[in-house]
Design a protein around this motif. Structure first.
Motif, PDB file in Angstrom:
ATOM      1  N   GLU A 281     -56.733  80.167  25.777  1.00  0.00           N
ATOM      2  CA  GLU A 281     -56.490  81.593  25.934  1.00  0.00           C
ATOM      3  C   GLU A 281     -57.265  82.110  27.140  1.00  0.00           C
ATOM      4  O   GLU A 281     -58.334  81.595  27.490  1.00  0.00           O
ATOM      5  CB  GLU A 281     -56.866  82.377  24.675  1.00  0.00           C
TER       6      GLU A 281
ATOM      7  N   TYR B 152     -51.792  79.703  24.933  1.00  0.00           N
ATOM      8  CA  TYR B 152     -50.943  78.517  25.099  1.00  0.00           C
ATOM      9  C   TYR B 152     -51.434  77.444  24.140  1.00  0.00           C
ATOM     10  O   TYR B 152     -52.626  77.128  24.096  1.00  0.00           O
ATOM     11  CB  TYR B 152     -51.017  78.004  26.536  1.00  0.00           C
TER      12      TYR B 152
ATOM     13  N   ASP C 282     -50.504  73.486  22.904  1.00  0.00           N
ATOM     14  CA  ASP C 282     -49.765  72.255  23.208  1.00  0.00           C
ATOM     15  C   ASP C 282     -49.965  71.297  22.044  1.00  0.00           C
ATOM     16  O   ASP C 282     -51.073  70.813  21.807  1.00  0.00           O
ATOM     17  CB  ASP C 282     -50.282  71.662  24.510  1.00  0.00           C
TER      18      ASP C 282
ATOM     19  N   LYS D 282     -44.670  73.208  22.140  1.00  0.00           N
ATOM     20  CA  LYS D 282     -45.575  74.096  22.871  1.00  0.00           C
ATOM     21  C   LYS D 282     -45.244  75.536  22.502  1.00  0.00           C
ATOM     22  O   LYS D 282     -44.083  75.901  22.274  1.00  0.00           O
ATOM     23  CB  LYS D 282     -45.469  73.888  24.376  1.00  0.00           C
TER      24      LYS D 282
ATOM     25  N   LYS E 127     -46.382  79.422  23.795  1.00  0.00           N
ATOM     26  CA  LYS E 127     -47.111  80.220  24.771  1.00  0.00           C
ATOM     27  C   LYS E 127     -46.702  81.679  24.622  1.00  0.00           C
ATOM     28  O   LYS E 127     -45.606  81.986  24.135  1.00  0.00           O
ATOM     29  CB  LYS E 127     -46.828  79.734  26.190  1.00  0.00           C
TER      30      LYS E 127
ATOM     31  N   THR F  80     -43.791  85.765  22.600  1.00  0.00           N
ATOM     32  CA  THR F  80     -44.027  84.358  22.275  1.00  0.00           C
ATOM     33  C   THR F  80     -42.813  83.514  22.641  1.00  0.00           C
ATOM     34  O   THR F  80     -41.676  83.888  22.351  1.00  0.00           O
ATOM     35  CB  THR F  80     -44.317  84.168  20.770  1.00  0.00           C
TER      36      THR F  80
END
Length: 713
Positions: free
Chosen positions: A515, A533, A535, A564, A566, A592
């Protein structure tokens, strides 16, 4: 054996329910356990956070936790019953199904019925008795757990009053509901006490075909607290007991039936019912060893028993009817007889208990917390099926299979977990605050399925065991660019534990989470923008009948593969003045983008389920010095995928509808007397398909008018 000795040793130190770090100066102030504690603290942490204060909860006459959480940036809500009985809360990369992917706590203690073996939160504390709510995201959440990908929600209960005093709130609605919240308590010398209750009676807003039964619920909730303190000690005992009887169902509607009457319920569901009770006991001790060193040690025990008796095959009939099957539609309508309808007693007993110890040590510019928690939980399922025939639109009982229950309906699931953590908030310079965290989770789970009610024999091949250990690091920082501007950044590795249905070698959901944000504050104006984000090397879903996994499984866990997530969180708050009026304004927005990146079953770029793209809320007040205050709360949520990859299909059944609602509240405080209020929820009476889980299209609540009074004494 080592873990049992650890629990005994921790209990020998002292007894406690405190589950968080406390500085040495806070010993005198712990009548309720907080993670954040105030809006000012949330705006200065080295990680994103949000605080819902008592003022907002009281002002908005909160009964449904979903409606409050919709105003929090980075939080996703999937409504289910329209009344907030079974909240589905997600945060950032943690999808909302049954709130199973976030860490839920009440007063710092894990509150989901079985946080490790079965994290789906079929129990949720009564929102009306909450004093405030802490929402913590980013690297600092590693202090808590077990779910550490998205965030932590800590519900803070009513604190013991400083003086002998109490409050009673009475509220009724045009839908036939009547709610009461009352408490009384105080302190005398070193002792304190609180007695509290919430009584809820609601007739529901749906009409059941061919039935005089309502679709509402009754809830009784009782809390008692006792405390004792001196200059170095604080002991707090809390006991909670609640009961719920709700005529709630898993069944929604076909899309065609929903468009004709959103508030209809099929007669097949007329006997569906949830009956549950919850008991929680916490005992806490905080000890101030010196001005710079303090300890908290915790014992907690929660029991939850539930039987959700409901029609088991509604989903198949609704799917068939949606696809044009006239016979399935006739069965739903009650115009066609049907033999062998299966109604399952989803009967489960949950047991969750543990001990946790945390030390706080102030050393120069360092604020250390280090601790350990040993946790145990289990789920015992014995779920017989009753058979009914539908004859002339009525349900006729035919029998039960209680003597032959086996397999998935007769199983025991257990988990034990040893957690350790260490955190350091290091004030490097006057402007730079650095926070480092390390969490360890060592988890063992097992599942056994039995062939008969006496459980004398295990189903062949059903012995499932799994264990895993993960170390989760995190680091975050804030830097004051000026007196008004602050930048924050953070990284942490997050984990979503596997339920007890996982097999040997299965790995938990793991993600790298980042972040980066900017804060600005000047006087009464505050703004914040944070990009995030996540992952995932292994995106894990928790499977249940209420929220099946993407592969269709309704138990255990399922690995989607890589993914993912983000997005961007924005919030703005300020206060305008106009003569004798104050105009508070709070805005929040969340964007989002959540999609798969790799996996055996899914190609890259497919949208993840139940994570909306856009969420917005606005809270605006008009407060007058006379005591007459008015507020508007607007909320918007985008249409949302209900299964992975809805962006690659044209089926309307793969999505929910977008929804915009507005609530209006008007309150008047009599000088030296009670406060009265009127609230109109969903002013524009907009009802949309807010969910398709568990089965079929489901609406939000229709326009409802409440009136109430608050008396302080």
């Amino acid at each position: 054996m080592i873990q049992k000795k650890l629990v005994a040793a921790m209990a020998a130190v002292t007894l406690s329910s405190v589950a968080f770090s406390v500085s040495a100066n806070d010993v005198q102030a712990l009548d309720s356990v907080t993670v954040i504690g105030s809006g000012e603290a949330a705006r200065s942490l080295p990680g994103s956070a949000y605080y819902v204060g008592n003022e907002q909860l009281t002002t908005e006459a909160t009964t449904d936790i979903n409606q409050v959480m919709k105003t929090v940036p980075g939080v996703y809500i999937m409504e289910e019953d329209g009344l907030g009985l079974r909240p589905n809360i997600g945060i950032r990369a943690a999808a909302p199904e049954r709130s199973s992917n976030i860490t839920l706590m009440e007063d710092g203690v894990l509150i989901a019925p079985a946080p490790y073996s079965n994290p789906a939160a079929y129990y949720f504390p009564t929102a009306m008795r909450m004093h405030s709510i802490d929402i913590l995201k980013g690297a600092p959440l590693l202090r808590y757990g077990p779910q550490t990908v998205g965030g932590v929600v800590n519900l803070v209960s009513t604190p013991i009053p400083d003086h002998h005093s109490g409050r009673a709130m009475f509220m009724l609605s045009d839908e036939g509901s009547f709610d009461t919240h009352a408490y009384y308590g105080g302190k005398e010398g070193g002792f304190g006490y609180l007695l509290e209750t919430v009584q809820r009676n609601n007739e529901g807003f749906k009409d059941i075909d061919r039935s005089g039964r309502d679709s509402g619920f009754e809830i009784q909730d009782y809390v008692g607290k006792l405390s004792w303190e001196d200059e170095r000690n604080k002991v707090l005992f809390k006991f909670q007991r609640s009961f719920e009887d709700s005529n709630e169902t898993y069944a929604g509607l076909t899309d065609a039936d929903f468009r004709r009457d959103e508030n209809r319920r099929y007669g097949l569901t007329s006997i569906d019912n949830m009956d549950n009770d919850h008991t929680g006991v916490n005992l806490s001790h905080t000890f101030k060893w010196s001005d710079s060193f303090s300890s908290n040690v915790t014992l907690y025990h929660n029991e939850f028993n539930r039987n959700w008796f409901k029609f088991n095959n509604t989903g198949n009939l609704i799917d068939a009817a949606n696809n044009g099957d006239a016979n399935a539609q006739a069965v739903l309508d009650g115009t066609q007889d049907y033999a062998g309808l299966q109604y399952k007693n989803n009967n489960r007993e949950y047991d969750s208990y543990g001990a946790q110890l945390n030390f706080n040590w102030l050393v120069g510019a360092h604020d250390f917390n280090f601790g350990v928690r040993q946790h145990f939980d289990e789920t015992d399922r014995f779920q017989p099926v009753d058979t009914y025939d539908q004859i002339n639109g009525q349900l006729v009982y035919q029998g039960t299979n209680a003597s032959t229950v086996s397999g998935g309906d007769n199983r025991l699931e257990e988990a034990q977990a040893l957690s350790m953590w260490i955190t350091d908030n290091f004030q490097v310079t006057e402007r730079l605050l650095l926070s480092a965290s390390l969490r360890m989770e060592d988890v063992e789970t097992k599942e056994r399925r039995y062939t008969d009610p006496s459980r004398s024999e295990v189903v062949e091949g059903s012995r499932i065991d799994n264990d895993y250990r993960e170390f989760l690091p995190g680091i975050s920082a804030t830097y004051d660019l000026t007196d008004n501007w602050q930048v924050l950044a953070g990284y942490h590795e997050g984990m979503i534990p596997l339920s007890a249905g996982s097999t040997d070698g299965d790995k938990p959901g793991l993600s790298d989470n980042y972040e980066l944000g900017l804060r600005f504050q000047q006087g009464v104006f505050y703004s914040e923008a944070i990009g995030f984000y996540s992952d995932f090397s292994n995106f894990v879903e928790q499977c249940s009948v209420a929220s099946p996994c993407s592969n269709g499984n309704d138990s255990g866990s399922f690995s989607v593969g890589g993914a993912k997530v983000k997005g961007l969180e924005l919030q703005v708050g300020t206060l305008f003045t106009a003569g004798n009026f104050l105009i508070p304004v709070d805005l929040s927005y969340t964007y989002t983008d959540a999609e798969t990146t790799s996996g055996d079953e899914y190609v890259s770029g497919q949208d993840l389920q139940n994570i909306p793209e856009n969420i917005f809320s606005a809270r605006i007040g008009l407060e007058h010095s006379s005591g007459w205050n008015n507020y508007a709360v607007a909320k918007y949520i985008d249409e949302t995928c209900v299964s992975i990859g809805c962006n690659d299909t044209n089926s309307r059944f793969d999505r929910t509808d977008a929804l915009f609602t507005m609530d209006l509240i008007s309150r008047y405080q009599f000088s030296g007397g009670p406060e009265v209020f009127v609230k109109v929820e969903n002013v524009f009476d907009r009802q949309e398909i807010i969910a398709r889980q568990p089965f079929g299209a489901r609406p939000n609540i229709e326009r409802t008018v409440y009136a109430g009074v608050i008396v302080d004494f």
